[in-house]
Design a protein around this motif. Structure first.
Motif, mmCIF file in Angstrom:
data_model
loop_
_atom_site.group_PDB
_atom_site.id
_atom_site.type_symbol
_atom_site.label_atom_id
_atom_site.label_comp_id
_atom_site.label_asym_id
_atom_site.label_seq_id
_atom_site.Cartn_x
_atom_site.Cartn_y
_atom_site.Cartn_z
ATOM 1 N N LYS D 64 -7.216 10.953 -28.693
ATOM 2 C CA LYS D 64 -7.241 12.835 -29.200
ATOM 3 C C LYS D 64 -6.576 12.334 -30.267
ATOM 4 C CE LYS D 64 -7.669 17.004 -27.850
ATOM 5 N NZ LYS D 64 -7.159 17.760 -26.030
ATOM 6 N N ILE D 80 -19.762 13.269 -30.573
ATOM 7 C CA ILE D 80 -18.361 13.902 -30.838
ATOM 8 C C ILE D 80 -18.874 15.104 -30.888
ATOM 9 C CG2 ILE D 80 -17.291 14.241 -32.994
ATOM 10 C CD1 ILE D 80 -18.357 11.223 -33.793
ATOM 11 N N VAL D 81 -20.069 15.757 -31.550
ATOM 12 C CA VAL D 81 -20.505 17.094 -31.311
ATOM 13 C C VAL D 81 -20.259 17.090 -29.429
ATOM 14 C CG1 VAL D 81 -21.721 18.675 -31.838
ATOM 15 C CG2 VAL D 81 -21.521 17.495 -33.486
ATOM 16 N N LEU D 84 -16.137 17.769 -29.377
ATOM 17 C CA LEU D 84 -15.925 18.988 -30.204
ATOM 18 C C LEU D 84 -15.994 20.214 -29.016
ATOM 19 C CD1 LEU D 84 -16.657 18.114 -34.013
ATOM 20 C CD2 LEU D 84 -14.296 18.412 -32.781
ATOM 21 N N GLN D 85 -17.884 20.521 -28.617
ATOM 22 C CA GLN D 85 -17.426 21.571 -27.847
ATOM 23 C C GLN D 85 -16.943 21.969 -26.717
ATOM 24 O OE1 GLN D 85 -21.857 22.212 -26.457
ATOM 25 N NE2 GLN D 85 -22.253 21.180 -28.452
ATOM 26 N N GLY D 87 -13.362 20.481 -26.593
ATOM 27 C CA GLY D 87 -12.052 20.789 -27.284
ATOM 28 C C GLY D 87 -11.729 19.313 -26.180
ATOM 29 N N LYS D 90 -10.087 15.554 -31.229
ATOM 30 C CA LYS D 90 -9.462 17.249 -32.262
ATOM 31 C C LYS D 90 -10.337 16.601 -33.736
ATOM 32 C CE LYS D 90 -5.167 17.596 -30.819
ATOM 33 N NZ LYS D 90 -3.841 16.660 -30.612
ATOM 34 N N ARG D 91 -10.958 17.067 -34.974
ATOM 35 C CA ARG D 91 -11.698 17.351 -35.070
ATOM 36 C C ARG D 91 -10.734 16.478 -36.910
ATOM 37 N NH1 ARG D 91 -13.956 14.795 -38.714
ATOM 38 N NH2 ARG D 91 -16.277 15.790 -39.741
ATOM 39 N N CYS D 296 -21.793 21.948 -33.150
ATOM 40 C CA CYS D 296 -19.849 22.967 -32.403
ATOM 41 C C CYS D 296 -19.480 23.940 -32.355
ATOM 42 C CB CYS D 296 -19.297 21.892 -34.060
ATOM 43 S SG CYS D 296 -19.952 20.364 -34.014
#
Lengths: 153, 653, 298, 317
Positions: D64, D80-81, D84-85, D87, D90-91, D296
């Motif tokens: 992360k 990955i999406v 991100l949803q 958390g 970290k993008r 996302c």
């Protein structure tokens, strides 16, 4: 468990939220609203506490029916708990039949502390339904189990 | 593990349909149970002593009592075991009364059910962990919602007890319904004359802050520490300047504003002071009727105001109050006449409601106390009172009795005779409900001394005939239909929960019944408490009530608040969520679902990110525990292992 | 309908036609059972009604409309009970050659005009005004009661007929006895009751300033109209107030002749009132005027 | 799939990241495997062909806070999406190299197709796989040896990326067909379904390979299938415990599973584990109109609620 009742009764587990449904069951008691004796009540603070896995565990352990009851939507003592419960339990209800557990054996509903009669009706109808469905029947023993049982005996 | 089990007979309540001796005997076979007995009344003092004694004698370190509902006596027994030196959470109750003996007919089945209930409790108690409550500071201020007689009583008692008190009243003045009444039963003393002084006290008490014309926006926090957002609605008059001289009201050209205080008996001005004794005595503008707001030009009040208090640009304002306890005294409402089409549904001006009649009777009312028909302002000679106009009527959706109508109708009949000696009153009633000190005598006086004719039966239809209103009903005692040519008809319209009661309940997290009235935590033994700690009920918000009942409940609620806030610190309930930081993987799903924002992210020294529970904010619902995939966050006393123990006790494989 | 209520039948057909609604008569329709049947046996009563409903089902019509409130409530009762109670439905269907599946619903003609056709339609067809007419709308006891069965308009203070008549440009008085019992059913067994009750209704209409009573029920019409003489005899009154079907009044407003509408068949003559009728001056305003009234009506 | 352009792309981002996760040749010609590139010299080891079966996104949550480059196919990008949803990554720490994909090879299916012979060489000609074994060369249609997920793939082009290697590809698959396998099983009787899973899950050895491979199993070492506190299940390897384990896995993935197929790829017993999660996804779509790993900004449906739930009705008794 005495043989008589063992043969008569089926195993039904009820998860009741402390503030509404458990109170509703108490109200039914105070009102002497007669009910079938199969159901056993487990008290939880909120229907939101009921992890779907607890229901799964009950079934895995051979329960014939499982009932979950919480406060009516908008009336949750913790304001949102039953909203989460509603989503999880609906998901569960749809998933159970996929792996071969009759969704009719699982019921979730909302009963307030003042609804003693509603509780009586729910218990009566659900118990009736479970008796119509009969015992759930345990998963078939696989060799691992057999071995253990032989050792035990 | 040394578990002791105590099976209660509860006289015959349990022993009648459960073989308690056998339950005790079967329980003894459960591994871990070293002592098991049955007792007549376990909750009695000797019963509790028996428990303490057994704890010492048998060296018990866990206790199970099989008796009534834990909602009834859990606290009692927790104290008992604590007195005997055990942690109060090393105790479980099996409910074999409400859930077994009272609801099952077959004694054998009941006994078996009881045995399993006990086994369940034993399995749970063996999983129980010792819990210790931490204490937290309380905010010694009280919020009273509603400035009616119940609310004012509560506020005054709290303030006299030395607590800072905040009243939030949604209308422009305190006083509530009682301020609108003419006289009060059964003494016929002037309502405002006895209420006025209280209202003044409220205004002058240095410990009372009054937010009139304000509503509750939002409530956060928990017992001892509530944060309350109050919306002070725009009055368009700067109350710091307004002297209540009434000049604006005199000159205001907006002459037909709806008069909320007088329930529309007569119109009022667009800018008005609700009534002469109003507290605070300040003017407010009703934009719905004000020319300045409707037409964009007028400004008369602004011109005439000697203190230049008018401000058409005024906006709502939000103020935050921090309090430790809340008394809800939000009062009641009344059904609209449109629910009663057979009585005209509000189409006939000379068919009015009881509260409207109060205003007509009232010397400071629109008719200055002269009884007149709204239609033609003539003095009515024949007045018909219809009780239960909506009450006790399922078809209107109101199954309950409105409690005080029988009494105020008798009062109004008496007053009518006083005002118009040559008048004749008729009262249609289902039953005369006058259970109260001097009440029944009062209704008799109405009949015997004031000659009110009581007709036992319901009114089927009210319709106009010329200038008269014909009231047709049944006289069930004579077994015939009666028709009365009335000049004026007064409907005792049903009492309902006050509008917005449900929304307020949701902000307070308290529950309300199917009729919208707030639910007390026990109908008999905890009549002013709610299930939310620190929130108490007073007055008709909890159910239709007359003045004495409302006042007593107001004082009762105040007493509860006072005793709660008499402590500087409160003990927090330790049955809240805890995080096992070793197991927590920091996915923070619990944070997403916590209804109270009681969980925050925290980085340990090791650099590991974990969830952390804010103890004072956590309310103990357990949503997080059901969310956490790795069982790292556990609701104490309802942990996975504890619930699993119960499940396994019920369904052994 | 073709018998004593002929004028109602005629006027309804004319008006509906004018409003562009097509009425198909159910082939081989039978008696609805009305009042007597359910006194004998509920299943039998329902069967009588359901038979007609099932015929209409076959005609693939959505609604069955009847001008007669008595038929209407017979239909609605059967419909409601069969839909709610499967057992009962089975019982009833066993009495029928073709089962009724509760797909068609029964509506009174007034309801169809008021709800399905709509006041604007009603108003736009007006060609004639009848200045002298002051109508007391009389709905009778069962047109919209009991509410759970009728499910139309207010059971105590219905307004549909008021609005419809206003829409065709007729003065409607505020009438307190809209749903008062006229006692018609007692016509044979207890005449004094009928005369008493009928007198009340008539009297109230006059007090309300009406010079004509509009009805939506053959029995009401017959009773109020036919019995005025008896009432006068019994009460020494001097009642002489015409009782017209709302559909007849609509017909007049649409420019049809009293004869077409069967108004000449009334016992109490309405001539003096309807003499005053005259065509709207310009068709444009003729369209406008009633529309405005309709608007007020709503 | 253009290996050279991939190497360029990796070389380009390499300086800016801690490592780039890409594919290298596995232990034999028939297998690809994840490889972590930290130096230019390692670029030669990269491969980009239908052997790139793994979902490399799986490594990201554990990294992360490390700046990481990763190569993803369309299906992998959904993971990955989803991260991100929730958390879980970290993008700003991600550099995503997307590769449009026309389908990969299931090593297991290929082995079966080659009758478990030693594979000496594997080549690809368009939609055909050419594999050389001691028994000689065999030509197999890619579709015949591709994992089930490829047959209903709706997102051949990654949904999220910083660099795209190759041209975007439109899916030619029927969206309605995605859950056909679930519907087929639901079409059977309750008893048949029970029997089906008793047979399938009866084979489970509780090796936890499925769980360890699952990118969304956040618990990893504190999985409640193994802990004592809470003690959800014993270590007995009987049917109901096996069932319970897979129940746990499915419920924990409710409204989260992006159907990347890693569980099935990892399962040594060939249990159709994906189906369990797909069933729940199907219900989530119906109930909450939600598909995991697409947007996302979405919130997984079980971590939120609506006061009025349009699709959930009270159940009568």
């Amino acid at each position: 468990m005495s043989d008589v009742t063992a043969n008569k009764e089926l195993r039904i587990v009820g998860f009741l939220c402390n503030w509404c449904s458990y109170g509703g069951a108490d109200t039914a008691g105070v009102g002497r609203f007669k009910q079938p004796t199969d159901l056993r009540i487990i008290r939880v603070p909120c229907s939101g506490r009921v992890d779907p896995l607890l229901v799964a565990k009950a079934f895995a352990n051979g329960a014939d029916g499982v009932l979950v009851s919480g406060c009516h939507p908008r009336d949750c003592h913790y304001s949102e708990g039953n909203y989460y419960a509603r989503r999880r339990l609906e998901m569960l209800k749809r998933f159970l039949p996929f792996i071969g557990i009759d969704e009719k054996r699982f019921h979730y509903t909302w009963i307030s502390a003042s609804e003693g009669q509603r509780w009586q009706k729910t218990v009566t109808d659900f118990t009736k339904r479970i008796h119509e469905l009969g015992p759930a029947g345990k998963a078939v023993l696989d060799p691992a189990d057999k071995a253990v049982e032989e050792m035990a005996s | 593990m040394r578990v002791g089990v105590f099976i209660c007979h509860c006289g015959n309540n349990i022993a009648g349909t459960v073989d308690v001796a056998r339950v005790a005997e079967e329980t003894r076979k459960i591994p871990g149970v070293v002592y098991s007995t049955d007792y007549m009344y376990t909750c009695s003092e000797p019963g509790q002593d028996e428990i303490k004694e057994a704890i010492r004698r048998e060296g018990l370190n866990r206790v199970v009592v099989a008796a009534c509902s834990p909602r009834m006596h859990e606290l009692t027994f927790r104290r008992t075991v604590e007195k005997a030196g055990l942690n109060r959470y090393f105790f479980e109750m099996a409910n074999i009364r409400e859930h077994v003996s009272w609801v099952g007919e077959n004694k054998e089945a009941n006994t078996n059910k009881a045995i399993e209930a006990v086994r369940m409790a034993v399995m749970k108690v063996m999983q129980d962990k010792a819990l210790y409550s931490s204490s937290f500071k309380v905010n010694k201020r009280v919020l009273v919602i509603g400035g009616g007689v119940a609310g004012m009583q509560a506020a005054l008692d709290c303030a006299d007890g030395g607590l800072e008190t905040v009243i939030v009243e949604k209308s422009p003045s305190v006083g509530g319904m009682m301020a609108r009444l003419d006289k009060t039963f059964p003494t016929i003393d002037c309502s405002i004359c006895i209420l006025g002084p209280k209202m003044v006290d409220v205004a002058q008490h240095e410990l009372i802050t009054l937010h009139a014309y304000s509503e509750i926006e939002d409530i956060k926090g928990y017992v001892g520490n509530f944060q309350v957002k109050v919306r002070k609605k725009a009055t368009y008059v700067d109350w710091s300047k307004c002297t209540g001289c009434g000049e604006c009201m005199e000159k205001c050209p907006g002459k037909n504003a709806y008069d909320h205080f007088n329930f529309g008996v007569a119109p009022t001005r667009a800018i008005n002071i609700p009534f002469p004794q109003a507290i605070p005595k300040k003017a407010k503008i009703d934009p719905k009727f004000c020319r300045q707001f409707l037409k964009g030009k007028c400004g008369v009040c602004a011109k005439v105001c000697p203190t230049k208090a008018i401000n058409y640009e005024m906006q709502d304002e939000i103020v935050t109050e921090e309090v430790g306890a809340i008394v809800v005294a939000s009062g009641y409402g009344l059904i609209d006449q449109d629910l009663l089409p057979e009585y005209g549904g509000g189409r006939y001006p000379d068919v009015i409601t009881g509260i409207q009649y109060e205003r007509i009777l009232n010397a400071s009312g629109p008719t200055s106390g002269h009884i007149e028909r709204p239609s033609d302002h003539t003095e009515p000679k024949t007045i018909v009172f219809v009780s239960c106009a909506g009450s006790r009527d399922k078809s209107v959706g109101i199954p309950y009795c409105s409690n005080f109508c029988c009494m105020y109708i008798a009062k109004q009949a008496i007053l009518t005779k006083d005002h118009v000696p040559d008048s004749q009153s008729y009262v249609f009633y289902m039953d005369i409900r006058s259970p109260g000190k001097g009440y029944d005598e009062f209704t008799r006086r109405a009949q015997e001394e004031y000659g009110a004719r009581y007709v036992r039966g319901r009114v089927s239809r009210i319709f106009p005939k010329g200038k008269k209103m014909i009231v047709r009903g049944a006289d069930t005692l004579l077994g015939t239909q009666v028709e009365i040519e009335a000049d004026l008809v007064v409907l005792a319209t049903a009492v309902t929960a006050s509008p917005g009661a449900a929304q307020l309940a949701e902000k307070l997290h308290i529950s309300y019944d199917t009729n919208g009235f707030y639910v007390e935590s026990h109908p008999k033994l905890r009549p002013v408490e709610t299930n939310t700690a620190g929130v108490y009920l007073a007055g008709a918000a909890q159910g239709p009530k007359d003045i004495p009942a409302s006042v007593s409940q107001g004082s009762a609620a105040a007493a509860k608040a006072l005793s709660l806030l008499s402590k500087d610190m409160l003990e927090s309930d330790p049955a809240i969520a805890r995080v096992n930081t070793n197991a927590c993987v920091g996915c923070m799903k619990c944070v997403k679902t916590c209804p109270f924002q009681a969980i925050k992210e925290e980085v340990l020294r090791s650099g590991k990110t974990v969830a952390q529970v804010i103890e004072t904010v956590c309310a103990g619902c357990g949503v997080c525990t059901a969310t956490c995939p790795c069982g790292a966050i556990q609701l104490q006393h309802f942990t996975d292992n504890q619930l699993l123990a119960e499940v396994n006790a019920l369904c052994q494989m | 309908m073709e018998g004593t209520a002929g004028p109602y039948d005629a006027s309804v057909r004319i008006v509906m036609k004018r409003l562009g609604a097509t009425l198909n008569d159910p082939p081989d329709w039978s008696c609805c059972g009305s009042t007597p049947a359910h006194a004998v046996d509920h299943a039998f009563a329902a069967a009588l009604a359901a038979r007609n409903l099932s015929i209409v089902e076959k005609m693939s019509c959505a609604t069955l409309t009847t001008p007669c409130p008595s038929c209407l409530s017979a239909f609605k009762k059967a419909q409601r009970r069969m839909a709610k109670n499967k057992v009962f439905a089975g019982e009833v269907n066993s009495l029928l050659d073709a089962p009724y599946n509760c797909t068609v619903t029964a509506k009174s003609t007034l309801q169809v005009i008021y709800e399905d056709i709509g006041l604007d339609e009603v108003a736009s067809a007006v060609t004639t005004e009848i200045p002298d007419l002051k109508v007391a709308p009389y709905y009778g006891c069962i047109l919209n009661r009991p509410p759970e069965v009728a499910g139309f308009d207010d059971p105590e203070n219905p307004v549909s007929m008021d609005r419809v008549l206003e829409a065709v440009g007729v003065k409607v008085v505020d009438f307190a006895f809209k749903v008062e019992c006229c006692g018609a059913a007692f016509g044979v067994p207890k005449k004094e009751t009928v005369t008493y009750l009928t007198a009340k209704v008539l009297e109230m209409a006059l007090d309300a300033g009406a010079n004509c009573i509009a009805v939506a029920c053959p029995l009401c019409q017959q009773n109020l109209d036919l019995r005025q003489a008896q009432v006068n005899a019994a009460t020494g009154g001097t009642f002489n107030i015409p009782v017209l079907y709302f559909s007849q009044i609509m017909g007049l407003a649409y420019g049809y002749s009293p004869e077409e509408l069967g108004i000449d068949k009334c016992i109490v003559s309405a001539d003096s009132l309807i003499r005053s009728r005259k065509p709207m001056d310009a068709p444009v305003e003729g369209q406008e005027a009633p529309k405005k009234k309709a608007a007020q009506g709503e | 799939m253009n290996r050279e352009r991939l190497k360029e792309a990796v070389a380009e981002i390499l300086p800016g990241v801690d490592a780039v996760i890409a594919y290298g040749q596995g232990f034999d010609a028939a297998h690809g495997e994840p490889c972590f590139v930290t130096k230019k010299e390692e670029l030669e080891g990269l491969i980009l062909n239908p052997l790139c079966e793994h979902n490399l996104a799986s490594y990201l949550p554990s990294r992360k806070n490390k700046k990481t480059g990763v190569v993803v196919k369309g299906c992998d990008s959904r993971t990955i999406v989803q991260f991100l949803q929730e958390g879980l990554v970290k993008r700003e720490n991600l550099v995503i190299i997307g590769v449009p994909c026309t389908g990969v090879v299931s090593a297991k299916k290929l082995a079966r197709a080659l009758d478990h012979q030693t594979v000496e060489e594997v080549r690809f000609e368009g939609e055909t796989v050419i594999a050389r074994t001691p028994r000689g060369e065999k030509r197999i249609a890619l579709a015949d040896v591709s994992p089930d997920k490829c047959r209903t793939c709706r997102y051949p082009t990654p949904l999220i990326y910083d660099v795209l290697v190759g041209e975007p590809i439109e899916s030619d698959k029927d969206p309605a067909a995605v859950y056909d396998d679930v519907r087929e099983l639901m079409g059977k009787s309750l008893e048949e379904r029970k029997a089906y899973w008793e047979k399938e899950i009866g084979r489970c050895t509780r090796c936890y390979a499925c769980r360890n491979a699952c990118p969304l199993c956040v618990c990893q070492d504190s999985c409640i299938a193994e802990t004592r506190d809470p003690h959800w299940q014993s270590q007995r390897s009987n049917l109901s415990e096996k069932m319970m384990f897979h129940f746990i896995h499915a419920i924990h993935l409710a409204g989260r599973c992006t159907e990347c197929g890693e569980c099935e790829r990892a399962c040594p017993m060939d249990i159709p584990l994906g189906k369990l999660k797909k069933k729940i996804n199907m219900d989530m779509l119906d109930l909450f109109d939600y598909v995991p790993g697409i947007v996302c900004e979405d919130k997984p449906p079980l971590y939120t609620f609506k006061v009025e739930e349009k699709k959930i009705e009270e159940h009568e008794l």
